[in-house]
Scaffold this motif. Structure first.
Motif, PDB file in Angstrom:
ATOM      1  N   GLU A   1       0.834  -1.209   0.000  1.00 59.75           N
ATOM      2  CA  GLU A   1       0.000   0.000   0.000  1.00 59.75           C
ATOM      3  C   GLU A   1       0.870   1.260   0.000  1.00 59.75           C
ATOM      4  O   GLU A   1       0.608   2.212  -0.749  1.00 59.75           O
ATOM      5  CB  GLU A   1      -0.921  -0.004   1.220  1.00 59.75           C
TER       6      GLU A   1
ATOM      7  N   ARG B   1      -3.813  -2.984  -6.075  1.00 59.09           N
ATOM      8  CA  ARG B   1      -4.523  -4.253  -6.313  1.00 59.09           C
ATOM      9  C   ARG B   1      -3.931  -5.371  -5.481  1.00 59.09           C
ATOM     10  O   ARG B   1      -4.670  -6.199  -4.916  1.00 59.09           O
ATOM     11  CB  ARG B   1      -4.464  -4.599  -7.803  1.00 59.09           C
TER      12      ARG B   1
ATOM     13  N   ARG C   1      -4.993  -4.933  -1.906  1.00 59.77           N
ATOM     14  CA  ARG C   1      -6.400  -5.278  -1.742  1.00 59.77           C
ATOM     15  C   ARG C   1      -6.602  -6.800  -1.726  1.00 59.77           C
ATOM     16  O   ARG C   1      -7.405  -7.309  -0.949  1.00 59.77           O
ATOM     17  CB  ARG C   1      -7.223  -4.647  -2.864  1.00 59.77           C
ATOM     18  N   ARG C   2      -5.863  -7.492  -2.564  1.00 63.11           N
ATOM     19  CA  ARG C   2      -5.959  -8.962  -2.556  1.00 63.11           C
ATOM     20  C   ARG C   2      -5.511  -9.528  -1.212  1.00 63.11           C
ATOM     21  O   ARG C   2      -6.081 -10.506  -0.711  1.00 63.11           O
ATOM     22  CB  ARG C   2      -5.099  -9.556  -3.677  1.00 63.11           C
TER      23      ARG C   2
ATOM     24  N   THR D   1      -5.564  -8.000   1.777  1.00 64.54           N
ATOM     25  CA  THR D   1      -6.382  -7.605   2.928  1.00 64.54           C
ATOM     26  C   THR D   1      -7.872  -7.885   2.747  1.00 64.54           C
ATOM     27  O   THR D   1      -8.599  -8.044   3.726  1.00 64.54           O
ATOM     28  CB  THR D   1      -6.205  -6.106   3.211  1.00 64.54           C
TER      29      THR D   1
ATOM     30  N   THR E   1      -9.980  -5.714   1.830  1.00 62.97           N
ATOM     31  CA  THR E   1     -10.740  -4.503   2.127  1.00 62.97           C
ATOM     32  C   THR E   1     -10.970  -3.683   0.857  1.00 62.97           C
ATOM     33  O   THR E   1     -10.338  -3.910  -0.177  1.00 62.97           O
ATOM     34  CB  THR E   1     -10.003  -3.627   3.151  1.00 62.97           C
ATOM     35  N   VAL E   2     -11.877  -2.707   0.956  1.00 64.85           N
ATOM     36  CA  VAL E   2     -12.203  -1.868  -0.208  1.00 64.85           C
ATOM     37  C   VAL E   2     -11.719  -0.428  -0.039  1.00 64.85           C
ATOM     38  O   VAL E   2     -12.048   0.435  -0.843  1.00 64.85           O
ATOM     39  CB  VAL E   2     -13.727  -1.856  -0.463  1.00 64.85           C
ATOM     40  N   GLU E   3     -10.931  -0.163   1.000  1.00 65.12           N
ATOM     41  CA  GLU E   3     -10.521   1.208   1.300  1.00 65.12           C
ATOM     42  C   GLU E   3      -9.803   1.888   0.139  1.00 65.12           C
ATOM     43  O   GLU E   3      -9.880   3.104  -0.031  1.00 65.12           O
ATOM     44  CB  GLU E   3      -9.599   1.213   2.530  1.00 65.12           C
ATOM     45  N   LEU E   4      -9.090   1.108  -0.667  1.00 66.31           N
ATOM     46  CA  LEU E   4      -8.283   1.674  -1.747  1.00 66.31           C
ATOM     47  C   LEU E   4      -9.068   1.855  -3.049  1.00 66.31           C
ATOM     48  O   LEU E   4      -8.502   2.309  -4.047  1.00 66.31           O
ATOM     49  CB  LEU E   4      -7.057   0.784  -2.000  1.00 66.31           C
ATOM     50  N   TRP E   5     -10.342   1.517  -3.030  1.00 64.17           N
ATOM     51  CA  TRP E   5     -11.147   1.569  -4.253  1.00 64.17           C
ATOM     52  C   TRP E   5     -11.127   2.954  -4.931  1.00 64.17           C
ATOM     53  O   TRP E   5     -10.898   3.051  -6.146  1.00 64.17           O
ATOM     54  CB  TRP E   5     -12.574   1.123  -3.950  1.00 64.17           C
TER      55      TRP E   5
ATOM     56  N   GLU F   1     -18.653  -2.295  -4.449  1.00 62.59           N
ATOM     57  CA  GLU F   1     -17.613  -1.956  -3.465  1.00 62.59           C
ATOM     58  C   GLU F   1     -17.815  -0.569  -2.862  1.00 62.59           C
ATOM     59  O   GLU F   1     -17.450  -0.333  -1.708  1.00 62.59           O
ATOM     60  CB  GLU F   1     -16.231  -2.038  -4.129  1.00 62.59           C
TER      61      GLU F   1
END
Length: 256
Positions: free
Chosen positions: A53, A73, A76-77, A79, A81-85, A109
């Protein structure tokens, strides 16, 4: 982040932590140096989500959007989570793919994001609309309960600023000025240049009284005046006259 680093041997964890600290300290003022430290951390611990991250944000800060997207990406895989969307969608914009960013704004998401994340996604979607030349749609995208609220949140100034900027681009100068003023009212930490934009709309110009280029120019003028004076006819008292004058030039006031 510390908990994630505990999965590493202590000496290695300390090395990675030091590099991540440098990323955090430098990313705003010296993003290229922050990026270099992030690459070191990545080489040391590529299987730690926090490292991926951090590497993503450092790449994003240096406009390496393809690299940033790959790191986000990966994080995100790891964790789930969707925080980085939202920032992933903004990377798509940076890569010249606003339609993909807009598609991401409509994915499930987004509903899993917290309020700050949803506002960020709205900002990205509006930016994508503007990229596609859909200015009116961008303005409508930003119109929301969060924009109308009088409450002051960390994202309030940026949301109001984006709305003001879109209004100005649409030629709605009066409304734009109103919203730049509202953005400035909410901008306690100077995260926007709303004050400069307001001054620009009001026709205010800033003068730099200590412009080095002007000082150099004035020095040259003084030397030329002295040389010219030495060639002028002497007066009755045998002295010559010469004058030098100093000036300051107007300076314009800005992501920014």
């Amino acid at each position: 982040m510390r908990q994630e680093l505990m999965s590493l041997p202590k000496g290695l964890a300390d090395d990675v932590a030091r590099n991540l600290v440098m990323v955090a300290q430098l990313i705003d003022e010296e993003p290229e140096k922050a990026y270099e430290y992030s690459r070191i951390a990545l080489r040391l611990a590529s299987r730690v989500a926090a490292v991926r991250e951090a590497a993503g944000f450092a790449a994003y800060a240096t406009q390496k959007y393809s690299e940033a997207l790959a790191e986000f990406r990966a994080a995100r895989r790891m964790t789930g989570t969707v925080e980085l969307w939202p920032v992933m969608a903004d990377c798509e914009r940076g890569l010249g793919r606003p339609e993909r960013a807009l598609a991401m704004a409509g994915e499930p998401e987004v509903q899993k994001l917290d309020k700050a994340g949803q506002v960020e996604m709205r900002l990205v979607a509006a930016g994508a609309r503007r990229d596609m030349g859909q200015l009116d749609a961008a303005i409508v995208t930003l119109q929301s309960p969060e924009l109308a609220s009088n409450a002051n949140h960390p994202w309030t100034a940026r949301l109001r600023y984006a709305y003001a900027d879109a209004l100005l681009a649409a030629g709605r100068e009066g409304e734009a000025r109103e919203w730049f003023a509202k953005a400035l009212e909410a901008d306690k930490d100077g995260s926007t240049d709303a004050s400069d934009r307001l001054a620009e709309l009001d026709g205010v110009e800033f003068v730099d009284a200590f412009d080095d280029s002007d000082a150099d120019s004035d020095d040259d003028t003084d030397v030329a005046d002295e040389a010219a004076g030495s060639q002028e006819p002497a007066g009755a008292d045998g002295e010559t006259d010469g004058e030098g004058e100093q000036r300051s030039e107007p300076r314009d006031g800005d992501e920014s």
